[in-house]
Design a protein around this motif. Structure first.
Motif, short mmCIF file in Angstrom:
data_model
loop_
_atom_site.label_atom_id
_atom_site.label_comp_id
_atom_site.label_asym_id
_atom_site.label_seq_id
_atom_site.Cartn_x
_atom_site.Cartn_y
_atom_site.Cartn_z
N GLY A 248 20.79 59.65 -18.35
CA GLY A 248 20.74 58.65 -17.29
C GLY A 248 19.33 58.51 -16.75
O GLY A 248 18.42 59.27 -17.08
N ARG A 249 19.15 57.52 -15.89
CA ARG A 249 17.83 57.27 -15.32
C ARG A 249 17.26 58.46 -14.56
O ARG A 249 16.07 58.76 -14.65
CB ARG A 249 17.88 56.07 -14.38
CG ARG A 249 17.90 54.76 -15.09
CD ARG A 249 17.85 53.60 -14.08
NE ARG A 249 17.83 52.35 -14.79
CZ ARG A 249 16.72 51.64 -14.98
NH1 ARG A 249 15.58 52.07 -14.50
NH2 ARG A 249 16.78 50.51 -15.65
N GLU A 250 18.11 59.15 -13.81
CA GLU A 250 17.62 60.29 -13.02
C GLU A 250 17.12 61.41 -13.92
O GLU A 250 16.09 62.03 -13.65
CB GLU A 250 18.70 60.79 -12.06
CG GLU A 250 19.06 59.79 -10.98
CD GLU A 250 17.84 59.27 -10.23
OE1 GLU A 250 17.00 60.08 -9.82
OE2 GLU A 250 17.75 58.05 -10.05
N TYR A 251 17.84 61.69 -15.00
CA TYR A 251 17.40 62.73 -15.94
C TYR A 251 16.07 62.30 -16.58
O TYR A 251 15.14 63.11 -16.71
CB TYR A 251 18.46 62.96 -17.01
CG TYR A 251 18.02 63.97 -18.04
CD1 TYR A 251 18.19 65.33 -17.82
CD2 TYR A 251 17.40 63.57 -19.22
CE1 TYR A 251 17.76 66.26 -18.75
CE2 TYR A 251 16.97 64.48 -20.15
CZ TYR A 251 17.16 65.83 -19.91
OH TYR A 251 16.73 66.74 -20.83
N LEU A 252 15.98 61.04 -16.98
CA LEU A 252 14.76 60.56 -17.62
C LEU A 252 13.57 60.60 -16.66
O LEU A 252 12.44 60.83 -17.09
CB LEU A 252 14.97 59.16 -18.17
CG LEU A 252 15.98 59.09 -19.32
CD1 LEU A 252 16.26 57.65 -19.69
CD2 LEU A 252 15.51 59.88 -20.52
N HIS B 95 4.44 52.46 -19.49
CA HIS B 95 5.08 53.70 -19.94
C HIS B 95 6.14 53.42 -21.00
O HIS B 95 6.29 54.20 -21.95
CB HIS B 95 5.71 54.44 -18.75
CG HIS B 95 4.71 54.93 -17.77
ND1 HIS B 95 3.79 55.92 -18.06
CD2 HIS B 95 4.44 54.56 -16.50
CE1 HIS B 95 3.02 56.15 -17.02
NE2 HIS B 95 3.39 55.33 -16.05
N ILE B 96 6.86 52.32 -20.85
CA ILE B 96 7.87 51.96 -21.84
C ILE B 96 7.20 51.75 -23.20
O ILE B 96 7.70 52.20 -24.23
CB ILE B 96 8.65 50.69 -21.42
CG1 ILE B 96 9.45 50.97 -20.15
CG2 ILE B 96 9.55 50.19 -22.53
CD1 ILE B 96 10.55 51.99 -20.31
N GLY C 288 8.77 61.38 -15.65
CA GLY C 288 8.09 61.06 -14.41
C GLY C 288 8.74 59.89 -13.71
O GLY C 288 9.48 59.11 -14.31
N PRO C 289 8.46 59.75 -12.40
CA PRO C 289 9.15 58.74 -11.60
C PRO C 289 8.85 57.30 -12.01
O PRO C 289 9.64 56.40 -11.78
CB PRO C 289 8.68 59.01 -10.18
CG PRO C 289 7.46 59.82 -10.32
CD PRO C 289 7.56 60.55 -11.61
N GLU C 290 7.73 57.06 -12.66
CA GLU C 290 7.35 55.70 -13.03
C GLU C 290 7.61 55.40 -14.51
O GLU C 290 6.98 54.52 -15.08
CB GLU C 290 5.86 55.49 -12.71
CG GLU C 290 5.51 55.68 -11.26
CD GLU C 290 6.20 54.65 -10.37
OE1 GLU C 290 6.35 53.50 -10.79
OE2 GLU C 290 6.60 55.02 -9.25
#
Length: 80
Positions: A5-9, A22-23, A14-16
């Protein structure tokens, strides 16, 4: 199969991590190897369950289990 999920990633990258720059950096990592490996492990797991339910000899079930264990030794980037 593992789903991140987004939180794990955010913890890993990192938060950004969703920022466009970054993508573009993360995209070439190529998930094909990891995805193929996960699908093969899943298929072997299903086959082991099928053999167990069909009351095949235990060594036939273990063949699949050992196959999954062998696939888990393949070197893959653990951050994916």
């Amino acid at each position: 199969m593992k789903c991140r999920g987004r939180e794990y990633l955010r913890i890993i990258y990192g938060p950004e991590y969703t920022a466009p720059e970054h993508i573009e950096r993360l995209r070439p990592r190529g998930l094909g190897t990891k995805r193929t490996l996960a699908l093969r492990e899943f298929a072997l797991g299903l086959e082991a369950l099928y053999r167990f339910v069909e009351r095949e000899p235990l060594y036939r079930v273990h063949e699949c289990v050992f196959g999954v264990l062998a696939l888990e030794t393949e070197p893959v980037d653990p951050r994916l």
